[in-house]
Design a protein around this motif. Sequence first.
Motif, PDB file in Angstrom:
ATOM      1  N   ILE A 125       1.098  -1.152  -0.110  1.00  0.00           N
ATOM      2  CA  ILE A 125      -0.123  -0.047   0.058  1.00  0.00           C
ATOM      3  C   ILE A 125       0.989   1.239   0.150  1.00  0.00           C
ATOM      4  N   LYS A 126       0.384   2.184  -0.860  1.00  0.00           N
ATOM      5  CA  LYS A 126       1.280   3.424  -0.993  1.00  0.00           C
ATOM      6  C   LYS A 126       0.487   4.609  -1.145  1.00  0.00           C
ATOM      7  N   ILE A 127       1.203   5.768  -1.030  1.00  0.00           N
ATOM      8  CA  ILE A 127       0.678   7.100  -1.234  1.00  0.00           C
ATOM      9  C   ILE A 127       0.859   7.343  -2.856  1.00  0.00           C
ATOM     10  N   ASN A 128      -0.048   7.718  -3.730  1.00  0.00           N
ATOM     11  CA  ASN A 128       0.119   8.233  -5.142  1.00  0.00           C
ATOM     12  C   ASN A 128       0.461   9.755  -5.181  1.00  0.00           C
ATOM     13  N   GLU A 129       0.988  10.358  -6.067  1.00  0.00           N
ATOM     14  CA  GLU A 129       1.338  11.642  -6.141  1.00  0.00           C
ATOM     15  C   GLU A 129       0.196  12.664  -5.979  1.00  0.00           C
ATOM     16  N   ALA A 135      -4.009   9.902  -3.485  1.00  0.00           N
ATOM     17  CA  ALA A 135      -4.712   8.676  -3.322  1.00  0.00           C
ATOM     18  C   ALA A 135      -3.907   7.700  -2.697  1.00  0.00           C
ATOM     19  N   HIS A 136      -4.338   6.647  -1.934  1.00  0.00           N
ATOM     20  CA  HIS A 136      -3.862   5.807  -1.033  1.00  0.00           C
ATOM     21  C   HIS A 136      -4.247   4.237  -1.855  1.00  0.00           C
ATOM     22  N   VAL A 137      -3.336   3.626  -2.418  1.00  0.00           N
ATOM     23  CA  VAL A 137      -3.744   2.680  -3.214  1.00  0.00           C
ATOM     24  C   VAL A 137      -2.917   1.392  -2.703  1.00  0.00           C
ATOM     25  N   CYS A 138      -3.588  -0.179  -3.134  1.00  0.00           N
ATOM     26  CA  CYS A 138      -2.867  -1.304  -2.542  1.00  0.00           C
ATOM     27  C   CYS A 138      -3.136  -2.212  -3.739  1.00  0.00           C
ATOM     28  N   ASN A 139      -2.144  -2.698  -4.304  1.00  0.00           N
ATOM     29  CA  ASN A 139      -2.139  -3.688  -5.543  1.00  0.00           C
ATOM     30  C   ASN A 139      -1.308  -4.922  -5.156  1.00  0.00           C
ATOM     31  N   TYR A 141       2.006  -2.155  12.334  1.00  0.00           N
ATOM     32  CA  TYR A 141       0.686  -1.901  12.493  1.00  0.00           C
ATOM     33  C   TYR A 141      -0.052  -3.239  12.495  1.00  0.00           C
ATOM     34  N   ASN A 142      -1.043  -3.434  13.614  1.00  0.00           N
ATOM     35  CA  ASN A 142      -1.988  -4.380  13.103  1.00  0.00           C
ATOM     36  C   ASN A 142      -3.053  -3.835  12.461  1.00  0.00           C
ATOM     37  N   VAL A 143      -3.828  -4.588  11.802  1.00  0.00           N
ATOM     38  CA  VAL A 143      -4.814  -3.950  10.779  1.00  0.00           C
ATOM     39  C   VAL A 143      -6.202  -5.074  10.974  1.00  0.00           C
ATOM     40  N   TYR A 144      -7.050  -4.218  11.227  1.00  0.00           N
ATOM     41  CA  TYR A 144      -8.507  -4.580  11.545  1.00  0.00           C
ATOM     42  C   TYR A 144      -9.600  -4.077  10.668  1.00  0.00           C
ATOM     43  N   GLY A 145     -10.445  -4.797  10.153  1.00  0.00           N
ATOM     44  CA  GLY A 145     -11.410  -4.429   9.398  1.00  0.00           C
ATOM     45  C   GLY A 145     -12.542  -5.341   8.933  1.00  0.00           C
ATOM     46  N   LYS A 146     -13.606  -4.589   7.989  1.00  0.00           N
ATOM     47  CA  LYS A 146     -14.709  -5.428   7.576  1.00  0.00           C
ATOM     48  C   LYS A 146     -14.637  -4.897   6.049  1.00  0.00           C
ATOM     49  N   GLY A 147     -15.603  -5.903   5.569  1.00  0.00           N
ATOM     50  CA  GLY A 147     -15.803  -5.373   4.044  1.00  0.00           C
ATOM     51  C   GLY A 147     -17.021  -5.914   3.439  1.00  0.00           C
ATOM     52  N   VAL A 148     -17.398  -5.700   2.287  1.00  0.00           N
ATOM     53  CA  VAL A 148     -18.564  -5.977   1.367  1.00  0.00           C
ATOM     54  C   VAL A 148     -18.079  -6.074   0.307  1.00  0.00           C
ATOM     55  N   ASN A 149     -18.177  -7.350  -0.674  1.00  0.00           N
ATOM     56  CA  ASN A 149     -18.018  -7.463  -1.893  1.00  0.00           C
ATOM     57  C   ASN A 149     -19.044  -8.468  -2.778  1.00  0.00           C
ATOM     58  N   GLY A 167       4.060   0.666   2.466  1.00  0.00           N
ATOM     59  CA  GLY A 167       4.139  -0.589   3.414  1.00  0.00           C
ATOM     60  C   GLY A 167       3.658  -1.840   2.734  1.00  0.00           C
ATOM     61  N   GLN A 168       4.162  -2.862   3.180  1.00  0.00           N
ATOM     62  CA  GLN A 168       3.644  -4.162   2.887  1.00  0.00           C
ATOM     63  C   GLN A 168       2.373  -4.644   3.647  1.00  0.00           C
ATOM     64  N   LEU A 169       1.442  -4.820   2.997  1.00  0.00           N
ATOM     65  CA  LEU A 169       0.081  -5.000   3.934  1.00  0.00           C
ATOM     66  C   LEU A 169      -0.331  -6.645   3.586  1.00  0.00           C
ATOM     67  N   GLN A 170      -0.566  -7.229   4.571  1.00  0.00           N
ATOM     68  CA  GLN A 170      -0.897  -8.645   4.468  1.00  0.00           C
ATOM     69  C   GLN A 170      -2.401  -8.877   5.133  1.00  0.00           C
ATOM     70  N   LEU A 171      -3.434  -9.122   4.683  1.00  0.00           N
ATOM     71  CA  LEU A 171      -4.852  -9.255   5.043  1.00  0.00           C
ATOM     72  C   LEU A 171      -5.121 -10.742   5.000  1.00  0.00           C
ATOM     73  N   TRP A 172      -6.108 -11.150   6.114  1.00  0.00           N
ATOM     74  CA  TRP A 172      -6.849 -12.398   5.877  1.00  0.00           C
ATOM     75  C   TRP A 172      -8.187 -12.149   5.877  1.00  0.00           C
ATOM     76  N   LYS A 173      -8.993 -12.745   5.317  1.00  0.00           N
ATOM     77  CA  LYS A 173     -10.466 -12.336   5.357  1.00  0.00           C
ATOM     78  C   LYS A 173     -11.109 -13.748   5.748  1.00  0.00           C
ATOM     79  N   THR A 174     -12.252 -13.584   6.640  1.00  0.00           N
ATOM     80  CA  THR A 174     -13.082 -14.445   6.866  1.00  0.00           C
ATOM     81  C   THR A 174     -14.609 -14.029   6.537  1.00  0.00           C
ATOM     82  N   TYR A 175     -15.224 -15.032   5.769  1.00  0.00           N
ATOM     83  CA  TYR A 175     -16.195 -14.444   5.406  1.00  0.00           C
ATOM     84  C   TYR A 175     -17.434 -15.013   6.526  1.00  0.00           C
ATOM     85  N   ALA A 176     -18.619 -14.164   6.634  1.00  0.00           N
ATOM     86  CA  ALA A 176     -19.567 -14.618   7.393  1.00  0.00           C
ATOM     87  C   ALA A 176     -20.478 -15.685   6.939  1.00  0.00           C
TER      88      ALA A 176
END
Length: 213
Positions: free
Chosen positions: A1-5, A8-12, A120-128, A147-156
């Motif tokens: 994840i990074k800041i573009n010029e 915008a904050h983007v993650c690929n 950083y520890n990262v916590y979140g929710k999402g809808v797709n 930074g290098q972001l690693q996420l694990w998703k758990t679907y309801a």
Amino acid sequence: IKINENGAHVCNGSWALTLEHFTSGSTSKFHFGIEAHRAAEDAQLMLDKMKASGADASDNRKIEGNVVDGLTPVSLANTTFPIDSAYYKGAFKLKRGSKHANYTEKQIILKFVKNSSGSYNVYGKGVNDMGTYDAIGTLLIRGKTSGQLQLWKTYAPAAIVEPEPVSKPVARPSGKVFPGSLTEKVTEDSGPVPEMKPPENFPPSISTLQRRE
């Protein structure tokens, strides 16, 4: 994840259904981010909350000396990293057979909490397009604005609607034998027993994820 010029904050990156798939290279591409104007607004809200609670003393997210192209106006989106926000969104691909299907990340909520190692520890929710999920992971800082972001998703799990109880008629004694009754003798050509079908699954509600417009 990074800041573009442009702020915008983007993650690929790449993702997989399981860790084993990721390790073996069975991955697909994804991207998500937050637009510059949203990032600036949420950066201000986040910094105000951190200052009020005193969290900014141990977690300074302001970036000093971040120089862009000299033409783009510099805002808090360019000088704050990482940013807690409920406005991340994006898309990912999933391989089905020989083709890749596209899925939309309609909303991603991320909160970054600094840990004892300086990351950083990262916590979140999402809808797709697949449903609602919880997210947990880590962000390893790699420079001032990335930074290098690693996420694990758990679907309801899908909600299962229990069938309503059906009242049974009161049995009355009778000396007669009716076709289909418990006292009727089953013949060899009485036919197959009907197959029992499971209850249908219904998608989980996403009403708990709030967005402001």
